[in-house]
Design an enzyme around this catalytic site. Structure first.
Site, PDB file in Angstrom:
ATOM      1  N   ASN A   4      15.542 -77.071  74.395  1.00  0.00           N
ATOM      2  CA  ASN A   4      16.290 -78.230  73.917  1.00  0.00           C
ATOM      3  C   ASN A   4      17.532 -78.393  74.775  1.00  0.00           C
ATOM      4  O   ASN A   4      18.253 -77.431  75.036  1.00  0.00           O
ATOM      5  CB  ASN A   4      16.683 -78.036  72.444  1.00  0.00           C
ATOM      6  N   GLU A  62      13.306 -69.735  66.242  1.00  0.00           N
ATOM      7  CA  GLU A  62      13.394 -69.517  67.680  1.00  0.00           C
ATOM      8  C   GLU A  62      12.635 -68.263  68.067  1.00  0.00           C
ATOM      9  O   GLU A  62      12.653 -67.259  67.349  1.00  0.00           O
ATOM     10  CB  GLU A  62      14.858 -69.366  68.134  1.00  0.00           C
TER      11      GLU A  62
END
Length: 1345
Positions: free
Chosen positions: A205, A434
């Site tokens: 990201n 994550e």
């Protein structure tokens, strides 16, 4: 998932698992019966054209997944793919959950007009959108007066931060007024600040939130925003000092480096991010599509909105810059075993100056630490690695304190005193699940938080729903779902991973390896845990089976990050800083023992408060968050990351289905479709919908009333269900009841309005009726009185008209009679005067002819004298030649000297007589040449020729007589034997010529320039040339040059004074021609004097005189051209009315008004005067044509520009007048034979413009005729004239727009260029042609040759 019967038939469509596409469609090619071991299938060729799998075509791309007939994983995946790729729709409902797919592209669906469209609308009435979820939470809060929460979850890079940002923007718009109030503006301003200091680029990201935040937006009783509060969780401070490959540090550091050239930023001593250790480790300095400098400007503006003054902003930037310089501090090892270190360089000095601390103390305590042993304090040096760790720990601690201070400052600014908060809506934007190649303490805490949020989601959507149905004793089949409580117990339970980590942190010599061994012993050896594993090839790592994926964590650094300690000596140095903000940060740190950013390590044993680890604090804050979420009504937004490439609108089925399985979307679909999402207590339902009940109903029997009325309102009994204390509704039924209630209230309101309006209308009608009757009474009386007054006035008017007409007719008769008598008298007088004028003209003309004849005869006599003088000079040269040939006879005839003396005396007498005669002739000629020049232009050509012939005959007779006398003298002279005496006569003859030279040379100097201009054409120039020639022959070159220079100077002075320099121009050109012809004549010896500069000056003077002549004449003609050529009425009575007075510009020449207005006769007189003057001066025809071509071109260009700019000139009658005036000018040019030089060509555009105003302008044939005729006009000029065309009578009409468009299509642009004939020595600028370009055509005239 088809029914069992479909598998027994051939051709049924089914879904089968696939390794790439997850699910592919297939068909059964052979009937299947229970008990068969094989099922024959045929795969379809293309997955983009999938066959229907039980769901009808009308449901493909449905916006709510619960509306699908077959609710299974392939159908859901296919529906999301169709909506995302085919419809470009990123939002889809899944019961109470909104599924949002990240498009990786800016979409125009978040503007204020979209917010207005979703505001006040029901979720079922609008397309899925993040604004719809926000509006549902806002309406539920207002209706139920209960706090709401919007939980936005998903993986990193799935778009959670953007969704939270647009949710807050929606609340700021709907919760504010037409213009944003201060609180709403501050809520929106907090986003850029938190993104700059809390977001960074990761491999997944570009704008990943590296902290969690929960924003509570408080609303008042009117639904407006009162306050806001922000809570943050677990800032990733390790990113300040370390970044993985292809990642960046926090955005604020790169924004400061990009703005380092600003004047206020130069004191920070910043450089490019490549030169700082804390920003260049990841190798990514720039994010495509972002501008760090503009982002910093946005951050500064947001800080200003939130009340942070510019001085404090610079303090903030100084601290952040100091962190960057701290990373560049070079710590080197020293000592024999490298057990010491020191730090002293430029970066440390800049760091100390920016923070206002002592550089020497900071350098000392970065490399040393203080220990307390037995009550004594010792200072121990640290090795290089320990000093680097101390430096990085200080940098992380400073950034963490600054982050905490910023959050507190934002919360202070978001508080408002506008009123009491009734309820709030919380927006949770926390890091997503994550997993990287190397996962550490931060990823462990992040995934632990996601486990807790997933458990809360499971309990709310599944567990709590089913418990509610069981408690209310509803007929319900229980749905099993996967609970992640075991994984949570592994992490936070007794002797769990966090407990073992805190225990190891309390050990004096605790290490990451010891903690890993304790994990293996506790969860693998003694009691194996299903969610815990050990890697095969590593003893310092462990694996946790999370709800979303299996993640391997590296134990290195867990203890240090959990402790998050910094030495007390460094903190004390920062407390004593001269900077107010730095001192404030660390003074607050000393007062807050349980801060979330770490603890302080000192030499003595710290208290228990200082031993709170980061993991323990994070668990506490996360538990507070879960309590807050459980006390509110949650609304879920599940963000999906469609691919790992960050490419727009690319759908990866594997990644998508993995996230769908992890977030429990399929279970949500089943329970939402089969359950009752809406529920009311009987009392609440009765209070809300009692208007739908018939008759009087008692609130005490609310349940009975509900059971009685619901079957009538909702005929389908499967859409609702009665519980013990509540009534449950399926999806959409509450909205249906709301519509019924609104319709019922609307009907009642209409009935009330009808009665009130009827009563008001009856009252108004009564008042209007009384007013109308009163007005009618007064109006009738007024009309009767007006009729009587009209009859009296009519009778009086008839009497007045009769008398007035009689008087008018009598006065007209008397006026006509008097006018007739006056006209007769003037006519008779005019006839008499005309006869007298004719008689006088005849007498005067006769007298003028006789005087002209006499003057011509005198001129001829003078010409004869000149010819004779020239012949005598030739004879003298001949005699000189003969004298040289008789030199041998010098000794002969010596006795003839006496006779020679007598002949010499006679020759002297003849010379003196000739000298007086020549002097008298020259004066006579100069005196009479003025009168000859004045009257010469009026004489007729035949009379001049006759007089010249007579004069030539008389000159010839006198010449013959003189020749005979000269021959007699010559014969007598030849009889002399002493021919050598002719040489003695030469000095005498030279002396005579000198006297003649002085006389002739002095004559032009005595003549003034104005007198010379009045002499006959060419005479002054020839006389001057003869003087120059004689001076050159005599050897006086200086005299010849000075004479020419004096003539040039006199002519230049005359040019400055004369207004019509055409005479000086002719004089100059004749002199120049004489000089050139003399040099070109082979029979006559050339001039010995160098007159090249004089010739060049005469050439320039000729050009100057020519330009001045055209400039003066052109200026005068330019002032009268428009009025004479366009406005004058040469054909009387043709124009319908007077032209509008032209608007005068500032500084323009005044135009004569009234009777003095110029006409075509004035223009022709001006041109005629110029033509007569140039003809009299014998100007060559080519130069004459060239001059008039330029003047005519200037006049026509000026006239055409006026036609294109003035609307009053564009009419039929004015076009006829212009055409007639142009024809007069053309006739004048042809009568004087000037058309050969192109003087008629410039008039062609003006003639065609006049014809364009007269021709028809209606049909297509007219348009073609105009295009074929007006070849000299461009298409823009034709369209301009047609646009300005104004009819001046009722019989004419304006040009239609369609006709003009037809002209534009047919017309071919013709560029009319005005060719200007000028001398080769100068290019004279003329007015622009109709095409807009200056054109100059260079031509060498005959005269200049």
């Amino acid at each position: 998932p088809a029914d069992g019967h479909s598998y027994t038939e051939q051709g049924a469509s089914v879904w089968i698992p696939d390794s790439d596409a997850v699910w592919v469609s297939a068909q059964i090619i052979q009937d299947y019966k229970p008990g068969h071991k094989e099922l024959l299938l045929q795969l379809l060729s293309s997955s983009s054209d999938l066959p229907p799998l039980g769901n009808p075509d009308i449901l493909e791309g449905e916006n709510d997944l619960t509306a699908l007939s077959f609710l299974h994983e392939p159908a859901v995946l296919h529906n999301l793919r169709v909506r995302f790729l085919d419809y470009s729709s990123i939002y889809t409902y899944c019961g109470i959950v909104l599924v949002a797919i990240n498009p990786y592209e800016q979409l125009p669906i978040y503007g204020e007009e979209v917010i207005d469209a979703y505001s006040g609308q029901d979720m079922n009435d609008m397309e899925p959108h993040i604004f719809s979820v926000a509006e549902n939470a806002y309406r539920t809060m207002g209706r139920e007066e209960r706090n709401q929460s919007i939980i936005i979850s998903g993986e990193s890079g799935s778009g959670k931060t953007v969704s939270a940002k647009f949710t807050m923007r929606f609340f700021a718009v709907v919760g504010g007024s037409a213009q944003q109030t201060s609180v709403e503006e501050k809520v929106l301003a907090s986003n850029p600040i938190m993104e700059s200091i809390g977001n960074a680029k990761t491999t997944r990201n570009d704008n990943s939130s590296r902290f969690g935040k929960y924003i509570e937006i408080g609303f008042g009783r009117k639904g407006d925003i009162i306050r806001a509060n922000m809570r943050t969780y677990l800032l990733e401070k390790s990113r300040v000092v370390f970044q993985a490959s292809a990642e960046r540090n926090y955005h604020i550091f790169y924004q400061l480096c990009a703005s380092r050239d600003l004047p206020e930023m130069r004191g920070l001593k910043l450089d490019a991010p490549e030169h700082f250790r804390y920003t260049n480790q990841g190798g990514e300095m720039q994010i495509p599509g972002t501008d760090d400098m503009s982002d910093l400007e946005l951050t500064r503006n947001s800080l200003t909105v939130l009340g942070v003054q510019p001085v404090q902003q610079m303090e903030l930037f100084r601290i952040l810059s100091a962190v960057l310089h701290l990373g560049n501090v070079n710590i080197e090892a020293s000592g024999r075993s490298s057990d010491r270190s020191y730090a002293d360089d430029r970066s440390l000095a800049i760091f100390s100056k920016l923070l206002g601390v002592e550089g020497s103390q900071m350098a000392h305590w970065l490399c040393h630490r203080r220990l307390t042993v037995g009550g004594e304090k010792l200072v121990k040096p640290m090795n290089g690695q320990q000093a680097v760790e101390a430096r990085d720990a200080l940098a992380k601690h400073i950034y963490g304190q600054l982050f905490t201070w910023t959050v507190h400052r934002l919360n202070s600014a978001l508080r408002s005193q506008r009123g009491e908060t009734r309820s709030f809506i919380g927006v949770l934007d926390i890091y997503g699940f994550e997993t990287f190649e190397c996962n550490s303490f931060e990823q462990f805490c992040i995934n632990y938080a996601n486990e807790k949020l997933q458990q809360q989601f499971n309990r709310h959507v599944f567990h709590l729903e089913q418990e509610e149905y069981v408690r209310e004793e509803l007929p319900w089949s229980r749905i099993e779902f996967s609970d992640n409580q075991e994984c949570i117990n592994l992490i936070e339970g007794q002797m769990g991973m966090f407990d073992l980590l805190d225990e190891e942190c309390r050990m004096p010599k605790g290490s990451d390896e010891n903690w890993a061994r304790k994990l293996y012993d506790q969860h693998l050896s003694s009691k194996p845990h299903p969610h815990f594993r050990k890697p095969r090839l590593s003893n310092s790592a462990f694996i946790v089976l999370h709800f979303a994926d299996t993640v391997q964590y590296e134990c290195e650094g867990f203890l240090d990050k959990n402790r998050d300690t910094v030495f007390e000596e460094l903190i004390n140095i920062l407390k004593a800083s001269q900077s107010e903000l730095v001192s404030e940060l660390f003074q607050q740190h000393g007062n807050m023992a349980t801060v979330a950013n770490g603890s302080v390590r000192s030499g003595k044993r710290a208290t228990r408060e200082h031993k709170l680890t980061v993991g323990f604090q994070f668990r506490q804050s996360l538990q507070m968050l879960m309590d807050t979420l459980n006390s509110t009504t949650p609304h879920y937004v599940r963000c999906i990351k469609p691919n790992d490439l960050k490419e727009p609108f690319i759908f990866d089925p594997k990644r998508t289905v993995q996230q769908l399985r992890a977030c429990g979307v399929l279970e949500t679909i089943r329970i939402s479709a089969a359950g009752y999402p809406s529920r009311w207590t009987y009392e609440e339902f009765f209070s809300r919908y009692r208007v739908l009940l018939r008759g009087r109903q008692s609130p005490d029997n609310a349940r009975g009333s509900c059971t009685h009325i619901l079957p009538e309102l909702i005929p389908d009994p499967d859409q609702y269900c009665f519980g013990k204390t509540k009534v449950f509704f399926r999806s959409g039924q509450v909205a249906f009841l709301e519509r019924l209630r609104a319709e019922k209230l609307r009907v009642a309101a209409v009935i009330i309005q009808s009665h009130v309006r009827g009563w008001l209308c009856r009252i108004r009608y009564t008042r209007i009726q009384w007013a109308v009757v009163t007005l009618q009474r007064y109006s009738r009386g007024m009309l009767a009185r007006r009729l009587a007054r009209t009859l009296r006035y009519t009778k009086a008017a008839l009497v007045i008209q009769k008398t007035y007409r009689m008087v008018s007719v009598r006065q007209l008769f008397l006026m006509i009679r008097q006018a007739t008598i006056t006209i007769q008298a003037f006519t008779r007088g005019a006839l008499t005067r005309q006869r007298a004028v004719l008689l006088l003209q005849a007498r005067v003309r006769g007298w003028m002819e006789r005087r002209s004849y006499r003057r011509v005869r005198t001129t001829v006599v003078f010409m004869q004298c000149c010819v004779r003088r020239k012949a005598a000079r030739k004879q003298l040269l001949k005699l000189k030649t003969e004298a040289r040939s008789v030199e041998k006879y010098r000794q002969l005839n010596k006795g003839m000297e006496v006779k020679l003396m007598q002949l010499q005396i006679r020759a002297d007498q003849q010379v003196i007589k000739s000298f007086h005669l020549n002097h008298i002739i020259i004066l006579y000629v100069l005196w009479f040449s003025v009168d000859i020049t004045l009257t010469y232009s009026g004489a007729k050509k035949n009379c001049v020729n006759q007089a010249v012939s007579q004069a030539v005959a008389a000159f010839q007779t006198e010449l013959d007589e003189e020749r005979r006398k000269y021959q007699g003298l010559l014969r007598e002279f030849t009889r002399l034997e002493q021919r050598y005496d002719n040489l003695k006569e030469m000095p005498f003859l030279n002396e005579a010529l000198k006297r003649t030279y002085c006389l002739v040379c002095c004559a032009p100097s005595d003549i003034r320039v104005d007198v010379a201009c009045s002499l006959p054409p060419g005479l002054p120039a020839k006389v001057l040339f003869l003087c120059v020639r004689h001076a050159d022959v005599s050897g006086d070159q200086a005299r010849a040059q000075s004479l020419c220079a004096a003539a040039v100077t006199a002519m230049k002075t005359a040019l400055k004074q004369l207004k019509t320099p055409q005479n000086s121009h002719i004089f100059t050109c004749l002199l120049l021609k004489c000089l050139k012809n003399d040099s070109a004549d082979s029979d006559v010896p050339p001039l010995t004097a160098d007159l090249t500069p004089v010739t060049r000056s005469l050439s320039d003077l000729c050009i100057q005189a020519y330009q001045q002549m055209l400039s003066i004449t052109g200026t005068h003609l330019h002032s009268i051209t428009v009025q004479a050529l366009l406005e004058s009425e040469t054909i009387p009575g043709l124009s319908a009315g007077k032209l509008a007075v032209s608007r005068k510009r500032s500084g323009s020449d005044p135009r004569p008004m009234g009777g003095d207005a110029p006409t075509m006769a004035s223009v022709l007189r001006e041109l005629g005067a110029l033509h007569a003057a140039l003809t009299h001066q014998a100007v060559p025809q080519t130069l004459l044509e060239q001059a008039f071509h330029q003047l005519i071109n200037m006049m026509c260009a000026c006239a055409l520009n006026s036609v294109l700019l003035r609307k009053d000139l564009c009419c039929w009658s004015r076009g006829l007048q212009i055409g007639y005036n142009v024809s007069l000018l053309e006739e004048w040019i042809r009568n004087r034979n000037l058309q050969a030089g192109g003087a008629v060509a410039p008039m062609e555009p003006l003639i065609q413009a006049a014809k364009l105003l007269q021709v028809g302008k209606k049909s297509d044939g007219d348009a073609r005729a105009i295009v074929e005729t007006c070849t000299a006009l461009s298409s823009q000029q034709i369209v301009k004239i047609l646009t300005l065309y104004t009819p001046h009578s009722d019989l004419d009409e304006k040009v239609s727009v369609n006709f003009i468009r037809t002209i534009q299509v047919l017309c071919v642009c013709v560029c009319v260029c005005v060719c200007v004939c000028v001398c080769v020595h100068a290019s004279i600028s003329m007015p622009q042609g109709s095409c807009g370009y200056n054109v100059a055509y260079l031509h060498r005239c005959d005269w200049c040759e």
